[in-house]
Design a protein around this motif. Structure first.
Motif: not given
Ligand SMILES: [Ca+2]
Ligand SMILES: [Ca+2]
Length: 476
Positions: A431-456
């Motif tokens: 999804d290079s156009d960033e059309f599909h926001n997956l933030a609420k998808d339970p299957a993607h919470q681990a990715v969110i957690k992993e990337l969140s480590r980098w939040l300032p």
């Protein structure tokens, strides 16, 4: 190197002379490369080498990409001119220096009081510095003025005496059209020619030349021959599915009350999307021509084999994607930028898809030029990826827009977290156009957690001078 005895009774100017001798002799011993830093204002990924628009004509930048390294997943630290440029020139993120908008100036930011601009740092290490055009948003003024040995000027191009294309009820600096008649009247061409002439000269020290072109920043006035390259009626327009905004948090564009760009509704209502797209593409091809003037001059100069070239833009640009025009968002259109390195020691080759930040320019150039480390820098050298574009990078590219809103862009993902904790997550593999926001998808919470480590963790609040506070209060 000869031994030099430092005397405790030495005057400051004698001490500086000794330092100069030390650096000059060190420079001779190491044979440091020259640096040519070319910035382009508001250029998104609509270039041949990034493929952001299928009809973009950019032969000179494409040739540079081919003979160096194209960082195809490079992003700005802040998606607006002044703050982005302050970050590039200081090597320090907005979350430390506190500038997220068109002001304050670099030299007004308390957090940068001790941080030398990249020009100053190279000068302090024995380089001769030249600079022209829009490099720092407000120029090298105040305490920064000493960073530049020779100015190549900061002229602006002529504007027509009246509106050409903008409906009069729109506010702001926007207008566009085929003007003036000849390239020679354009400030960017004049700057390119000055830089080209300076590249023919001999220098006793290695040089650090930074030049900044003004197009394709608005107003989008360039001579007719650049408009003639594009037929407005047959241009491909960005895809903007009606449902796209239904899955994104509502808060963000609301805080963007500082913008001078038209709304998407205004552009559509007045039927201006095609002519604005044509003007932006015309401006890109025009600035590509200016880049070509400089690169051709370097090629035929005595410095050809010993000059590092870096080309970058300060942030991207929306032309209707997500119903938005211009910059300041945390989506791909706003954050993605061209970033090219070429020159001695950089083998031509594949693009590098690993995340890169404009903050990485400063530490990379220090490493390639073998200068001492600068402890203030927050970026990471791209040296490994210049040697091997497949070399993995753990650190994502982090972009911040206004206080508390951040984007984390890894090789495959973009996570956006807003100040109120609302989120967006996009999978760039599908999804290079960033059309599909997956933030609420339970299957993607681990990715969110992993990337969140980098939040300032400790973002500096936005620093505003008194005049800036008054100016903004007046706009509300
Ligand atoms: Ca800009
Ligand atoms: Ca969407």
């Amino acid at each position: 190197m000869a031994f030099i005895h430092l005397n405790s009774q030495m005057t400051p100017s004698a001490f500086r002379s000794v330092l100069f001798l030390v650096f000059a002799s060190a420079a001779c011993a190491v044979e440091r490369p020259n640096v040519l830093l070319i910035s382009i204002d508001d250029l998104n990924d609509w270039t041949g080498f990034l493929g952001g628009h299928p009809q973009a004509v950019t032969p000179h930048m494409d040739a540079l990409a081919k003979r160096g390294r194209n960082f195809s997943n490079a992003h700005c630290a802040v998606p607006v001119c002044s703050a982005s440029r302050a970050s590039v020139m200081s090597g320090v993120a907005a979350t430390t220096h506190g500038s997220y908008e068109l002001g304050p100036r670099y030299e007004e930011l308390p957090a940068l009081a001790e941080v030398p601009t990249i020009q100053q740092y190279f000068k302090d290490n024995g380089y001769y510095t030249l600079s022209g055009g829009k490099v720092l948003h407000h120029g090298f003024s105040g305490r920064l003025a000493g960073a530049i040995d020779r100015s190549l000027g900061r002229k602006r191009s002529p504007r027509p005496g009246k509106l050409m294309s903008r409906p009069s009820e729109w506010s702001g600096a926007w207008d566009w059209g085929a003007y003036p008649e000849k390239d020679a009247e354009m400030a960017d061409v004049q700057l390119a020619k000055k830089a080209a002439a300076a590249l023919q000269e001999d220098y006793e020290q290695p040089f650090f030349m930074s030049i900044g072109f003004y197009r394709p920043h608005v107003p989008l006035f360039v001579p007719p021959r650049w408009f003639d390259l594009y037929d407005a009626e047959s241009l491909t327009l960005p895809r903007t599915p009606k449902s796209d905004l239904s899955d994104v948090p509502e808060n963000f564009l609301g805080i963007n009350n500082y913008a001078v760009a038209p709304t998407h509704a205004q552009v559509v209502e007045h039927g201006k999307q095609r002519s604005l797209t044509q003007a932006y593409l015309a401006s890109i091809s025009f600035v590509d021509h200016c880049v070509g003037i400089v690169l051709d001059a370097l090629k035929s100069s005595p410095h050809a084999g010993k000059t590092l070239i870096v080309l970058w833009s300060d942030h991207g640009f929306h032309l209707g994607e997500k119903d938005h025009w211009a910059k300041r968002t945390l989506w791909e259109e706003s954050t993605r930028v061209p970033l090219l390195f070429a020159g001695p020691g950089i083998k031509p080759g594949e693009s590098c898809p690993e995340p890169a930040s404009l903050l990485d320019i400063y530490p990379t150039l220090i490493e390639l030029s073998e200068l001492p480390e600068n402890p203030h820098l927050e970026g990471l050298s791209l040296g490994p990826q210049l040697s091997d574009p497949t070399m993995q990078r753990d650190r994502p590219a982090i972009t911040s827009s206004y206080f508390g809103n951040h984007s984390i862009r890894s090789r495959d993902w973009r996570l956006i977290v807003y100040e109120d904790d609302a989120k967006e997550l996009y999978d760039h593999r599908t999804d290079s156009d960033e059309f599909h926001n997956l933030a609420k998808d339970p299957a993607h919470q681990a990715v969110i957690k992993e990337l969140s480590r980098w939040l300032p963790r400790k973002a500096a609040p936005e620093f505003k001078t008194r005049s800036e506070r008054q100016r903004r209060a007046g706009r509300k």
